[in-house]
Design an enzyme around this catalytic site. Sequence first.
Site, PDB file in Angstrom:
ATOM      1  CB  SER A 199      -0.881   0.050   1.245  1.00 35.94           C
ATOM      2  OG  SER A 199      -1.863  -0.916   1.179  1.00 35.94           O
ATOM      3  CB  ALA A 232      -2.486  -2.449  10.935  1.00 40.89           C
ATOM      4  N   PRO A 233      -0.706  -2.835   8.162  1.00 40.67           N
ATOM      5  CG  PRO A 233       0.677  -4.176   6.838  1.00 40.67           C
ATOM      6  CD  PRO A 233      -0.695  -3.570   6.873  1.00 40.67           C
ATOM      7  N   GLY A 234       1.257  -0.866   8.226  1.00 39.88           N
ATOM      8  CA  GLY A 234       2.091   0.306   8.475  1.00 39.88           C
ATOM      9  C   GLY A 234       2.828   0.891   7.276  1.00 39.88           C
ATOM     10  N   GLY A 235       2.425   0.531   6.053  1.00 37.40           N
ATOM     11  CA  GLY A 235       3.120   1.072   4.868  1.00 37.40           C
ATOM     12  C   GLY A 235       3.099   2.599   4.819  1.00 37.40           C
ATOM     13  CG  ASP A 251      -5.437  -0.786  11.844  1.00 35.51           C
ATOM     14  OD1 ASP A 251      -6.031  -1.781  12.300  1.00 35.51           O
ATOM     15  OD2 ASP A 251      -5.378  -0.521  10.630  1.00 35.51           O
ATOM     16  CG  ASP A 271     -14.178   3.178  15.333  1.00 36.98           C
ATOM     17  OD1 ASP A 271     -13.678   3.310  14.193  1.00 36.98           O
ATOM     18  OD2 ASP A 271     -15.405   3.129  15.537  1.00 36.98           O
ATOM     19  CG  ASP A 287      -5.228   2.505   2.667  1.00 36.20           C
ATOM     20  OD1 ASP A 287      -6.108   2.602   1.796  1.00 36.20           O
ATOM     21  OD2 ASP A 287      -4.287   1.704   2.594  1.00 36.20           O
ATOM     22  CE  LYS A 316      -9.487   1.254   0.964  1.00 38.02           C
ATOM     23  NZ  LYS A 316      -8.095   1.215   0.553  1.00 38.02           N
TER      24      LYS A 316
HETATM   25  C1  LIG Z   1      -5.909  -1.416   3.497  1.00 34.56           C
HETATM   26  S1  LIG Z   1      -5.457  -1.633   5.141  1.00 34.56           S
HETATM   27  C2  LIG Z   1      -4.361  -0.299   5.422  1.00 34.56           C
HETATM   28  C3  LIG Z   1      -2.993  -0.531   4.886  1.00 34.56           C
HETATM   29  C4  LIG Z   1      -2.036   0.570   5.313  1.00 34.56           C
HETATM   30  N1  LIG Z   1      -2.349   1.838   4.685  1.00 34.56           N
HETATM   31  C5  LIG Z   1      -0.613   0.221   4.975  1.00 34.56           C
HETATM   32  O1  LIG Z   1       0.016   0.951   4.207  1.00 34.56           O
HETATM   33  O2  LIG Z   1      -0.094  -0.769   5.489  1.00 34.56           O
HETATM   34  C6  LIG Z   1      -6.894  -1.115   5.996  1.00 34.56           C
HETATM   35  C7  LIG Z   1      -6.740  -1.068   7.501  1.00 34.56           C
HETATM   36  O3  LIG Z   1      -7.845  -0.338   8.012  1.00 34.56           O
HETATM   37  C8  LIG Z   1      -8.141  -0.845   9.286  1.00 34.56           C
HETATM   38  N2  LIG Z   1      -9.491  -0.383   9.684  1.00 34.56           N
HETATM   39  C9  LIG Z   1     -10.674  -0.647   9.082  1.00 34.56           C
HETATM   40  N3  LIG Z   1     -11.677  -0.047   9.755  1.00 34.56           N
HETATM   41  C10 LIG Z   1     -11.093   0.607  10.793  1.00 34.56           C
HETATM   42  C11 LIG Z   1     -11.590   1.419  11.855  1.00 34.56           C
HETATM   43  N4  LIG Z   1     -12.903   1.676  11.981  1.00 34.56           N
HETATM   44  N5  LIG Z   1     -10.711   1.938  12.720  1.00 34.56           N
HETATM   45  C12 LIG Z   1      -9.389   1.711  12.612  1.00 34.56           C
HETATM   46  N6  LIG Z   1      -8.863   0.936  11.633  1.00 34.56           N
HETATM   47  C13 LIG Z   1      -9.703   0.393  10.744  1.00 34.56           C
HETATM   48  C14 LIG Z   1      -7.987  -2.329   9.142  1.00 34.56           C
HETATM   49  O4  LIG Z   1      -7.740  -2.931  10.390  1.00 34.56           O
HETATM   50  C15 LIG Z   1      -6.788  -2.426   8.186  1.00 34.56           C
HETATM   51  O5  LIG Z   1      -5.608  -2.630   8.912  1.00 34.56           O
END
Ligand SMILES: C[S@@+](CC[C@H](N)C(=O)[O-])C[C@H]1O[C@@H](n2cnc3c(N)ncnc32)[C@H](O)[C@@H]1O
Length: 366
Positions: A199, A232-235, A251, A271, A287, A316
């Site tokens: 990501s 997460a995971p943190g990109g 996250d 959240d 994201d 999305k």
């Molecule tokens: C596509 S991944 C993000 C990847 C991240 N940008 C990276 O570069 O690694 C989406 C993340 O959104 C988190 N997520 C979804 N709904 C959430 C919420 N309401 N609060 C916090 N995190 C949330 C998920 O746990 C997931 O880790």
Amino acid sequence: MVACARVAPMWPIDSSDAVCAWTRAGMESDCAAELVERAAAAGVGGWCRTAEGLVEFHPTPADRLPALARELSFRQLVFTRQWFARFAVCRGLPPDDRVAPLARAAAAIPRSVSAVRIEYPDTDSGRPLARLARALARPLEAAIAKAPGIASDGEGPILHCALLDGGTALLGLSDPANSAPWPLGIPRLRAHRQAPSRSVMKLDEAIARFLNDDERAAWLRPGRTAVDLGAAPGGWTWLLRNYGVTVTAVDNGPLAGPLQEDPRVEHRTEDGFRYRPRRPVDWLVCDMVERPHRIARLLAEWLSRGDCRHAIVNLKLPMKQRWQTVARQLETIAAALPGDGRLLANQLYHDREEITLFVTRAPLTR
Ligand SMILES: C[S@@+](CC[C@H](N)C(=O)[O-])C[C@H]1O[C@@H](n2cnc3c(N)ncnc32)[C@H](O)[C@@H]1O
């Protein structure tokens, strides 16, 4: 027989017949819907024809194209990666000498060009043309440099040669100040092999596309602060840390190991829709996988409350009719921005069924 039908003699696109837009395969109808709607808002009617990865917008009447070029800014467009005004369609190019007829057709526009770009659809059937495009690049540039009436001398529009197959190419022109600086609109970015997720490329591309050099230097440096929602995971957090930015990563999921040790990363298992910073931050990046209207509303709230100065947010779009969905969310977000703020959105090369938004409360400085 080689047939190069010339459809326009001049730049700026006085009588080109169509604007050609490269887009992501599968999003042609969104690109077309956006072009028709934005052109109508600029007072230009028209219709679209689509092929995989490519949309042609035909203004009606055709002489309305210069008006469109004046009114429409490339940076406004969400689903167009790159565009050009087509002035010739070349069919039946002989495999043993495609260059001569292309150079002859290009020479029909009596002016110089700043660069020649050979492009092809970014699709399963188009990508194999990359080899041919590479092989044609230098010979075509050389032939154009020698052709009477046209020169490749660093000045003027960019000449696009769009290969549709081995025997067919479109020729067109784009204004370097009103088009993407990269062939096909795809930036060349270095791979970040150390990053915790792929990501990272979305955020990297968004920064390359939306921020100018001065903004990158001023807004992404040590001392700046960011909140990363859905980190997460943190990109994205990893990339911001590479710029020296201090990050609050929100996250419930775990961050990759090195980020857990980083004293300038605070991981909050909360959240993302409820979390708000105690003090305003420079950046919000987000994201989270959620419905677009929820993300748009969240961003609008952050902006209205002054919780962040700039934001890069991914929307999305797993639905059909993506343009209509996007247009509604852009309205919601624009209403929360100060008058001199900026909102840009683009379906990035590294995006999948999604787009990326950039918002800043800062006015444009150059
Ligand atoms: C596509 S991944 C993000 C990847 C991240 N940008 C990276 O570069 O690694 C989406 C993340 O959104 C988190 N997520 C979804 N709904 C959430 C919420 N309401 N609060 C916090 N995190 C949330 C998920 O746990 C997931 O880790």
